[in-house]
Design an enzyme around this catalytic site. Structure first.
Site, short mmCIF file in Angstrom:
data_model
loop_
_atom_site.label_atom_id
_atom_site.label_comp_id
_atom_site.label_asym_id
_atom_site.label_seq_id
_atom_site.Cartn_x
_atom_site.Cartn_y
_atom_site.Cartn_z
N GLY A 165 1.87 5.07 1.71
CA GLY A 165 2.06 5.51 3.09
C GLY A 165 3.29 4.91 3.75
O GLY A 165 4.11 4.25 3.12
N LYS A 166 3.38 5.18 5.05
CA LYS A 166 4.54 4.76 5.82
C LYS A 166 4.14 3.71 6.85
O LYS A 166 3.29 2.87 6.59
CB LYS A 166 5.19 5.98 6.46
CG LYS A 166 5.79 6.96 5.44
CD LYS A 166 6.64 8.03 6.12
CE LYS A 166 7.31 8.91 5.10
NZ LYS A 166 8.21 9.91 5.75
N HIS B 137 -1.61 -1.98 13.47
CA HIS B 137 -2.96 -2.53 13.50
C HIS B 137 -3.05 -3.53 14.64
O HIS B 137 -2.06 -4.21 14.94
CB HIS B 137 -3.30 -3.24 12.20
CG HIS B 137 -3.33 -2.36 11.00
ND1 HIS B 137 -4.13 -1.25 10.91
CD2 HIS B 137 -2.65 -2.42 9.84
CE1 HIS B 137 -3.95 -0.66 9.75
NE2 HIS B 137 -3.04 -1.35 9.08
N ARG C 126 0.84 -1.19 0.00
CA ARG C 126 0.00 0.00 0.00
C ARG C 126 0.88 1.24 0.00
O ARG C 126 2.09 1.19 0.21
CB ARG C 126 -0.92 0.01 1.22
CG ARG C 126 -0.17 0.06 2.54
CD ARG C 126 -1.03 0.53 3.69
NE ARG C 126 -0.34 0.35 4.97
CZ ARG C 126 0.58 1.16 5.46
NH1 ARG C 126 0.97 2.22 4.76
NH2 ARG C 126 1.15 0.92 6.63
N ILE D 42 -5.43 5.98 6.77
CA ILE D 42 -5.84 5.47 5.47
C ILE D 42 -4.60 5.13 4.65
O ILE D 42 -3.64 5.92 4.61
CB ILE D 42 -6.69 6.51 4.70
CG1 ILE D 42 -8.00 6.77 5.46
CG2 ILE D 42 -6.98 6.05 3.28
CD1 ILE D 42 -8.86 7.85 4.84
N GLY D 43 -4.62 3.99 4.01
CA GLY D 43 -3.55 3.59 3.10
C GLY D 43 -4.10 2.62 2.08
O GLY D 43 -4.62 1.56 2.44
N CYS E 226 2.98 6.84 10.76
CA CYS E 226 2.89 7.47 9.44
C CYS E 226 3.97 8.52 9.22
O CYS E 226 3.83 9.39 8.36
CB CYS E 226 1.50 8.07 9.23
SG CYS E 226 0.17 6.86 9.39
N GLY F 99 -7.01 -0.09 2.82
CA GLY F 99 -8.14 0.74 3.17
C GLY F 99 -7.87 1.64 4.36
O GLY F 99 -6.99 2.48 4.31
#
Length: 238
Positions: free
Chosen positions: A75-76, A80, A73, A148-149, A178, A160
């Site tokens: 982003g960084k 999760h 994805r 979000i990514g 991020c 997502g």
């Protein structure tokens, strides 16, 4: 978009690679028009995921207590885990593909959803996700409540967003989420001073996501749709 299928994978946190394998299978089926637009809704076992923009300096210097997984994805680095609603819309996007517009739609769904809990989410220029404004009177900096990514492949989205509900905030203390050093991370429960679980948030998020995606309707089930393939050709001479 016609009907949207939400797949709730239960209350037991899903190992990241198990969820990622399912994402890839569902994505392939959606690319092949074998299933309808589908959204996976789950909690993960604790994991740090590193998007394509993650640099060496973004990674933990010591063991953060959970695996760090490189994924495809944007982003960084982020986290999760339990107490966080992780949502993977695997949906076909209209042509021409507008990735920024799609991200704005996801942000809008989240802004509408948290408004039902009494929180005013906002966008921050140059940063994805949904944020709460700084509150100097409470000694609070600007802080992110949802990350979000996304990735778009063959016209279909995957990955997502993740909404922090009642997760343990200390997981974020072990990284620079991020890559942002001048803001914080928060959750529905922390902001409202009461427990707001993933189960509380998910139906609200689903309703607003279906609306912003323009679905004519949606249904909820507990497993991914089975692919519907074309009829097999009849044997010669039949």
């Amino acid at each position: 978009m016609s009907e949207l299928v939400f797949v709730r994978l239960g209350e037991t946190p899903v190992p990241f690679h198990e969820g990622w394998d399912l994402q890839k299978r569902v994505h392939a089926d959606r690319v092949g028009d074998l299933i309808p637009d589908t959204v996976l809704v789950l909690e993960h076992e604790p994991v740090y995921t590193a998007g394509k923009r993650t640099g060496r300096w973004d990674r933990p210097l010591t063991d953060p207590g959970a695996p760090v997984v490189d994924i495809d994805r944007g982003g960084k680095l982020t986290w999760h885990g339990p107490g966080q609603a992780t949502v993977y819309p695997i949906v076909r996007l209209g042509q021409p593909i507008d990735v920024v517009g799609y991200v704005r739609m996801l942000e809008e769904a989240l802004i509408r959803a948290i408004a039902e809990f009494g929180l005013e989410g906002r966008r921050v220029e140059g940063r994805t996700g949904v944020w709460l404004a700084a509150d100097p009177d409470r000694g609070l900096a600007e802080r992110k409540i949802a990350a979000i990514g996304c990735r778009i492949a063959s016209g279909v989205g995957m990955h997502g967003f993740a909404l922090n509900c009642d997760n343990d905030p200390s997981w974020f203390d072990r990284i620079v989420p991020c890559g942002i050093t001048d803001a914080g991370v928060t959750s529905l429960s922390a902001e409202l001073g009461r427990d707001v679980s993933v189960a509380d948030a998910v139906p609200v998020v689903e309703r607003h996501l279906a609306a912003v995606l323009g679905a004519t309707g949606y249904r909820v089930q507990d497993s991914a749709p089975e692919p519907v393939r074309g009829a097999e050709p009849e044997p010669a001479g039949a």
